[in-house]
Design an enzyme around this catalytic site. Structure first.
Site, short mmCIF file in Angstrom:
data_model
loop_
_atom_site.label_atom_id
_atom_site.label_comp_id
_atom_site.label_asym_id
_atom_site.label_seq_id
_atom_site.Cartn_x
_atom_site.Cartn_y
_atom_site.Cartn_z
N CYS A 42 0.81 -1.22 0.00
CA CYS A 42 0.00 0.00 0.00
C CYS A 42 0.84 1.26 0.00
CB CYS A 42 -0.94 -0.01 1.22
SG CYS A 42 -1.91 1.51 1.38
N HIS A 321 -8.02 -0.61 4.06
CA HIS A 321 -8.80 -0.26 5.25
C HIS A 321 -9.48 -1.48 5.86
CE1 HIS A 321 -11.00 0.72 1.53
NE2 HIS A 321 -12.11 0.32 2.13
N HIS A 444 -24.87 24.07 2.19
CA HIS A 444 -25.04 24.43 0.78
C HIS A 444 -24.06 25.54 0.41
CE1 HIS A 444 -27.01 25.33 -3.02
NE2 HIS A 444 -26.99 26.62 -2.69
#
Length: 466
Positions: A42, A321, A444
């Site tokens: 990884c 993970h 938003h």
């Protein structure tokens, strides 16, 4: 001979996390790593370096294709591949050095060399010197390596694996990728952005076949439109030949017709297989299954009670993970705690652009299980935040139980999907309904509003912006 409560073989995400958690729980811990650097596939030749190159190539692609529309003028734009590789190497070095620091901080003894069992409680380490340690318990975390089928054996010159693809000296004019899965599409994206013509040869009918079919269909459309990918679906590679300065693939299409595909390099990315060579599993009495994986029970315990195995070397998705969660799970189990992993809630991510992310059941799985469900979909082209950033490809799909409204799966392809999926994981961990997400207040303008809208769409088609 040094004696330990726990020895961990392999320092990838599963191994080093397991070692840290064992040390935190008061166990005297040793970590054994075959190579000089820690972090496994990884950190050294997988997740981290590929993401570094993906980011660099995305910057170049945006500068070339999109900066003008943003009012940013550039001239003499060029690719410095050597510098991209150097930056990638720097990221890898920083990250692996970080693991070294964590080992010292947690007082984990690190041994560099090939660890192999002498018996169930004794491990020989062959490095610069040969030494032997004893461990009351051992965690096997040796990971995986690239796999291939007969006829496509990598020569590490023109026929390459993901490892060599991270260190090419040139941008190929044409790159042939065997396999339409995560690794091939990510590395294919890197070189397509830098100017390569990428040809993907896939045996199945769709890309990323383990994920919801709608995601693969959308990703194929976007990669073809945005990066000029060429796809050969339902094609089976018979043989790959190194022609000196090029490669030639003998392929059969779904009708059995012979097809020739050529390129400068061929990236073989048809999956990975468990890495157990040299471990001496037979000396410890540890069994493997018919696919070469270490056989474990639901507690990740092998048939030898004091030996455990985690990550790519055992059954399940080959994800960093997932390995980390298993490392913590085993450490805490050893300490007498009662940890839990819900494998249904381990998210999957593809770091192309747009990114692809998913958790839970796909529509295909729900149909096969005859589960009655409802679906809500929201396209990013209807998102104000996505329009502002010019990232309007893709969608979010929410699948919920028809009777209870409990969320059964979330599937998304779009900007920052890799980060957005965490909200879905949290919601599903607490068994939230689609209406719950629809009623949460989302800031938003944000990309995550697309998840809210998809959840509303799954709840009596209440989406506001479509």
């Amino acid at each position: 001979m040094s004696n330990y409560d726990v020895a961990v073989i392999g320092s990838g995400p599963g191994g080093y996390v397991a070692a840290i958690r064992c040390a935190q729980l008061g166990m005297k811990t040793a970590l054994i790593e075959k190579y000089n650097t820690m972090g496994g596939t990884c950190l050294n030749v997988g997740c981290i370096p590929s993401k570094a190159l993906l980011d660099s190539s995305e910057h170049f692609h945006n500068a070339k294709e999109h900066f003008g529309e943003h009012g940013i003028g550039l001239k003499d734009l060029k690719v410095d591949l050597a510098q991209m590789i150097n930056r990638k190497n720097g990221v890898v070095e920083q990250t692996t050095e970080g693991i070294k620091f964590l080992m010292k901080k947690n007082k984990v003894d690190v041994y560099h060399g090939m660890g192999s069992f002498v018996n169930a409680t004794t491990i020989m380490i062959k490095g610069e010197k040969e030494e032997t340690i004893s461990a009351a318990k051992t965690i096997i975390a040796t990971g995986s390596k690239p796999s291939f089928f007969p006829g496509m054996e990598p020569d590490k010159d023109r026929i390459i694996t993901s490892t060599e693809a991270l260190n090419l000296k040139e941008v190929p004019k044409e790159l042939v990728v065997i396999g339409g899965g995560v690794i091939g599409l990510e590395l294919g994206s890197v070189y397509a952005r830098l100017g390569s013509k990428v040809k993907v040869v896939e045996f199945m009918s769709g890309l990323i076949p383990t994920m919801d079919k709608a995601l693969g269909k959308e990703l194929q459309k976007v990669l073809k439109k945005e990066l000029g990918f060429e796809f050969y679906m339902n094609h089976q590679v018979q043989k790959v030949t190194n022609k000196g300065k090029s490669v030639e693939l003998d392929v059969k299409d779904k009708k059995g017709n012979d097809v020739k595909i050529t390129g400068d390099y061929c990236l073989v990315s048809v999956g990975r297989k468990p890495y157990t060579e040299g471990l001496g599993l037979d000396k410890a009495g540890v069994k493997t299954d018919d696919r070469g994986r270490v056989d474990v029970n639901d507690h990740l315990q092998t048939n030898v009670p004091n030996i455990y195995a985690i990550g790519d070397v055992v059954k399940g998705a080959m994800l960093a993970h997932k390995a980390e969660e298993e490392g913590v799970f085993v450490a805490e189990s050893m300490a007498g705690q009662k940890p839990h992993i819900d494998y249904n809630l381990v998210p999957g991510v593809v770091y192309t652009w747009p990114e692809v992310a998913a958790v839970g059941k796909t529509e295909e799985e729900l149909k096969e299980a005859k589960v009655e469900y409802k679906s809500g979909v929201f396209p990013f082209k209807a998102s104000g935040r996505a329009r502002a950033s010019m990232d309007t490809d893709g969608f979010v799909k929410v699948l919920a139980d028809k009777a209870t409204d409990e969320i059964l799966g979330v599937h998304m392809i779009g900007p920052r999907a890799a980060d957005m999926i965490a909200e879905a994981v949290v919601a599903m961990e607490y068994r939230a309904s689609a209406e719950d997400i629809g009623r949460f207040c989302h800031a938003h303008p944000t990309f995550t509003e697309a998840l809210k809208e998809a959840a509303l769409d799954a709840t009596e088609k209440r989406a506001i912006h479509i």
